[in-house]
Design a protein around this motif. Structure first.
Motif, PDB file in Angstrom:
ATOM      1  N   GLY A 144       0.801  -1.217   0.000  1.00  7.85           N
ATOM      2  CA  GLY A 144       0.000   0.000   0.000  1.00  7.85           C
ATOM      3  C   GLY A 144       0.831   1.263   0.000  1.00  7.85           C
ATOM      4  N   VAL A 145       2.159   1.102  -0.079  1.00  2.00           N
ATOM      5  CA  VAL A 145       3.084   2.239  -0.092  1.00  2.00           C
ATOM      6  C   VAL A 145       3.725   2.390  -1.466  1.00  2.00           C
ATOM      7  CG1 VAL A 145       5.223   3.174   0.893  1.00  2.00           C
ATOM      8  CG2 VAL A 145       3.522   2.086   2.384  1.00  2.00           C
ATOM      9  N   TYR A 146       4.471   1.375  -1.876  1.00  2.00           N
ATOM     10  CA  TYR A 146       5.181   1.445  -3.155  1.00  2.00           C
ATOM     11  C   TYR A 146       4.190   1.504  -4.321  1.00  2.00           C
ATOM     12  CZ  TYR A 146       8.964  -0.250  -0.167  1.00  2.00           C
ATOM     13  OH  TYR A 146       9.876  -0.411   0.843  1.00  2.00           O
ATOM     14  N   GLY A 147       4.425   2.419  -5.238  1.00  2.00           N
ATOM     15  CA  GLY A 147       3.561   2.536  -6.401  1.00  2.00           C
ATOM     16  C   GLY A 147       2.180   3.085  -6.108  1.00  2.00           C
ATOM     17  N   ASP A 182     -10.796   4.930  16.473  1.00  3.54           N
ATOM     18  CA  ASP A 182      -9.956   5.438  17.547  1.00  3.54           C
ATOM     19  C   ASP A 182      -8.546   5.788  17.076  1.00  3.54           C
ATOM     20  OD1 ASP A 182     -12.034   5.080  19.318  1.00  3.54           O
ATOM     21  OD2 ASP A 182     -11.400   3.054  19.890  1.00  3.54           O
ATOM     22  N   LEU A 183      -8.104   5.188  15.983  1.00  6.29           N
ATOM     23  CA  LEU A 183      -6.763   5.457  15.462  1.00  6.29           C
ATOM     24  C   LEU A 183      -6.799   6.654  14.511  1.00  6.29           C
ATOM     25  CD1 LEU A 183      -5.629   1.803  14.631  1.00  6.29           C
ATOM     26  CD2 LEU A 183      -5.401   3.046  16.798  1.00  6.29           C
ATOM     27  N   THR A 184      -5.607   7.150  14.181  1.00 10.92           N
ATOM     28  CA  THR A 184      -5.491   8.139  13.106  1.00 10.92           C
ATOM     29  C   THR A 184      -5.307   7.373  11.803  1.00 10.92           C
ATOM     30  OG1 THR A 184      -4.459   9.727  14.609  1.00 10.92           O
ATOM     31  CG2 THR A 184      -4.205  10.118  12.245  1.00 10.92           C
ATOM     32  N   TRP A 185      -6.205   7.608  10.851  1.00  7.62           N
ATOM     33  CA  TRP A 185      -6.217   6.806   9.616  1.00  7.62           C
ATOM     34  C   TRP A 185      -5.702   7.602   8.435  1.00  7.62           C
ATOM     35  CZ3 TRP A 185      -6.972   1.677   9.568  1.00  7.62           C
ATOM     36  CH2 TRP A 185      -7.515   1.104  10.725  1.00  7.62           C
ATOM     37  N   TYR A 186      -4.881   6.924   7.631  1.00 11.61           N
ATOM     38  CA  TYR A 186      -4.331   7.495   6.399  1.00 11.61           C
ATOM     39  C   TYR A 186      -4.670   6.555   5.255  1.00 11.61           C
ATOM     40  CZ  TYR A 186      -1.518  10.096   9.783  1.00 11.61           C
ATOM     41  OH  TYR A 186      -1.104  10.878  10.832  1.00 11.61           O
ATOM     42  N   THR A 187      -4.836   7.095   4.056  1.00 10.27           N
ATOM     43  CA  THR A 187      -5.215   6.259   2.921  1.00 10.27           C
ATOM     44  C   THR A 187      -4.298   6.474   1.726  1.00 10.27           C
ATOM     45  OG1 THR A 187      -6.782   7.944   2.147  1.00 10.27           O
ATOM     46  CG2 THR A 187      -7.646   6.196   3.568  1.00 10.27           C
ATOM     47  N   THR A 188      -4.143   5.403   0.962  1.00  8.19           N
ATOM     48  CA  THR A 188      -3.509   5.451  -0.360  1.00  8.19           C
ATOM     49  C   THR A 188      -4.342   4.568  -1.282  1.00  8.19           C
ATOM     50  OG1 THR A 188      -2.072   3.516   0.001  1.00  8.19           O
ATOM     51  CG2 THR A 188      -1.197   5.686   0.665  1.00  8.19           C
ATOM     52  N   THR A 189      -4.043   4.634  -2.562  1.00  9.20           N
ATOM     53  CA  THR A 189      -4.728   3.746  -3.498  1.00  9.20           C
ATOM     54  C   THR A 189      -3.726   3.200  -4.496  1.00  9.20           C
ATOM     55  OG1 THR A 189      -6.570   3.553  -5.078  1.00  9.20           O
ATOM     56  CG2 THR A 189      -5.345   5.633  -5.068  1.00  9.20           C
ATOM     57  N   ARG A 190      -3.968   1.961  -4.904  1.00 12.73           N
ATOM     58  CA  ARG A 190      -3.110   1.312  -5.898  1.00 12.73           C
ATOM     59  C   ARG A 190      -3.899   0.205  -6.574  1.00 12.73           C
ATOM     60  NH1 ARG A 190       2.507  -2.110  -4.713  1.00 12.73           N
ATOM     61  NH2 ARG A 190       2.797  -2.822  -6.858  1.00 12.73           N
ATOM     62  N   ASP A 191      -3.914   0.231  -7.894  1.00 18.77           N
ATOM     63  CA  ASP A 191      -4.564  -0.819  -8.687  1.00 18.77           C
ATOM     64  C   ASP A 191      -5.998  -1.082  -8.240  1.00 18.77           C
ATOM     65  OD1 ASP A 191      -2.181  -1.119 -10.086  1.00 18.77           O
ATOM     66  OD2 ASP A 191      -1.438  -2.672  -8.722  1.00 18.77           O
ATOM     67  N   GLY A 192      -6.730  -0.002  -7.938  1.00 16.62           N
ATOM     68  CA  GLY A 192      -8.134  -0.132  -7.591  1.00 16.62           C
ATOM     69  C   GLY A 192      -8.407  -0.531  -6.157  1.00 16.62           C
ATOM     70  N   VAL A 193      -7.362  -0.720  -5.367  1.00  9.68           N
ATOM     71  CA  VAL A 193      -7.510  -1.089  -3.960  1.00  9.68           C
ATOM     72  C   VAL A 193      -7.272   0.148  -3.106  1.00  9.68           C
ATOM     73  CG1 VAL A 193      -6.629  -2.534  -2.081  1.00  9.68           C
ATOM     74  CG2 VAL A 193      -6.794  -3.459  -4.406  1.00  9.68           C
TER      75      VAL A 193
END
Length: 453
Positions: A361-364, A377-388
């Motif tokens: 979920g990091v590379y590319g 309850d957590l701090t959430w961060y998002t990325t996207t790759r290949d539709g995921v």
């Protein structure tokens, strides 16, 4: 646990020095550069390594030669007594006993590979003008017979890192405080800038400009493939100190078509990506960018037992950067002997362990511009790759407890990175995922497939 102060050095001294108009990022038009830029953006994690005479005297850069004493990293060591001119002579004389006996580039390369880094930016020459490569245009270099190093440090590092599959890049300071056509020591020196009137003595400045071009030509021609020419000292720029950046870019791309040129803090066609330093732009940037941030107290190791930031701090930085579409250039460096401090090695190992599980979920990945609302309850961060859609929960501690993630929208499936499938239920407009205690330290990763419709 001992609490260490990792507050970065003040940037007033290290920046471009003058406020200039920013016309905005300019996208490259050369197809080869565009292709290189796209490939570079996929790497996400790199390392910048500083090392030099300044390391031998326990400092993180050559800013102690800087003639405006602003405190900390801009000043000589606390026990120094003497004039600025005497300090400059003493500073360079330390190169005679600076041997770096414990420097092992192959070890650094293997450790950085295992840490998940994809590229290296190496300091070939900082503002002090001491070259860590075999330049033909100066005897102020690591291969000179008067030095304790007696080796081409840049070649050793680039060869070692390429052997481990990493790309390599050139850090080069446009300023050179040792060159008589930049700082003329027969005249007063009062700050970081050239200390004579360029308009009144154009031939002197022309000699310095030619010297700069010649050294860059050596670097791009003699040391194998490079992905970036990373130019520091943003105050060396037109109109105050015109270094002919167009010609520098031409020289670089004549030798290596498609190489990225990053004229730091000088917006325009030769700043192929932007480089915020020791801080992050809120929400990322809408252009290619790379945050250069130290893992330790400074850009190189100040002592054999130099502390490193906790893993949860490093991962918080990583997640803020990649969720904002940027790259993370991690600043580390050998100590005065050339060794890697144990805590630096440990932290690199921990980072690599996390990336081996969560790196998909990091590379590319790209910034998830249309990510759904996440609650928990957590701090959430998002990325996207290949539709995921990748959701990363950060706890602010090394352990991530079991938690509940609520996603506004329809989720077809949820996979715990390093674990298995997670059950998805509904609560009104939200999909609900019960997340067990994380199999990874400091941050948990979940791959979400959103329902189509």
């Amino acid at each position: 646990m001992t609490q260490h102060d990792f507050t970065p050095d003040a940037l007033e001294a290290a920046g471009a020095g003058e406020v200039h108009h920013d016309p905005g990022y300019q996208w490259p038009t050369d197809p080869a550069v565009v292709e290189s830029l796209h490939r570079w953006q996929q790497h996400k994690v790199g390392v910048i390594i500083h090392w030099g005479i300044y390391t031998a005297i326990g400092q993180g850069g050559s800013w102690s030669l800087h003639r405006e004493h602003l405190g900390k990293f801009t000043d000589p060591p606390a026990d120094w007594q003497g004039s600025d001119a005497e300090y400059q002579t003493w500073y360079y004389d330390q190169g005679r006993t600076f041997t770096g006996a414990d420097l092992d580039p192959a070890d650094w390369a293997a450790t950085c590979r295992d840490a998940g880094m994809k590229y290296l930016v190496f300091t070939t020459k900082h503002h002090d003008g001491f070259a860590l490569y075999d330049t033909a245009y100066s005897n102020l270099k690591s291969t000179a017979e008067w030095t304790g190093l007696q080796r081409d440090v840049f070649r050793d590092f680039t060869d070692a890192f390429r052997a481990e599959g990493l790309e390599t890049g050139i850090y080069f300071s446009k300023a050179d405080w040792a060159h008589p056509c930049y700082w003329d020591q027969a005249r007063p020196i009062k700050d970081r800038w050239v200390n004579y009137d360029i308009q009144a003595e154009p031939h002197r400045w022309e000699r310095f400009k030619q010297f700069t071009h010649d050294q860059i030509r050596e670097l791009v021609n003699n040391y194998g493939p490079m992905n970036v020419l990373w130019l520091d000292a943003g105050w060396v720029r037109a109109p105050e100190e015109p270094i002919d950046i167009d010609e520098i870019a031409r020289i670089a791309r004549e030798a290596q078509p498609g190489i990225l040129v990053v004229d730091r803090e000088v917006p325009g066609p030769h700043e192929n990506y932007r480089t915020p330093e020791q801080g992050l732009p809120e929400g990322g940037m809408d252009c290619p960018w790379e945050a250069c941030i130290t893992m330790t107290r400074s850009w190189t190791s100040l002592a054999p037992d130099d502390p490193a930031k906790p893993l949860h701090v490093i991962l918080e930085t990583l997640l803020k950067i990649v969720s904002g579409g940027g790259n993370y250039l991690i600043g580390i460096g050998p100590d005065a002997t050339g060794a890697m401090p144990p805590e630096v090695r440990q932290r690199l190992g921990e980072l690599g362990e996390w990336l081996r599980i969560c790196g998909e979920g990091v590379y590319g990945s790209e910034k998830a511009a249309d990510a759904p609302e996440l609650q928990g309850d957590l701090t959430w961060y998002t990325t996207t790759r290949d539709g995921v859609l990748y959701a990363f929960g950060h706890s602010g501690e090394d352990i991530v407890p079991a938690t509940t993630l609520r996603i506004r929208g329809d989720v077809a499936s949820a996979l715990l990175l390093g674990g298995g499938e997670l059950t998805v239920t509904r609560d009104g407009e939200f999909a609900v995922v019960e997340v067990p205690e994380s199999p990874t330290r400091a941050a948990v990763g979940i791959a979400l497939t959103m329902a189509q419709g």
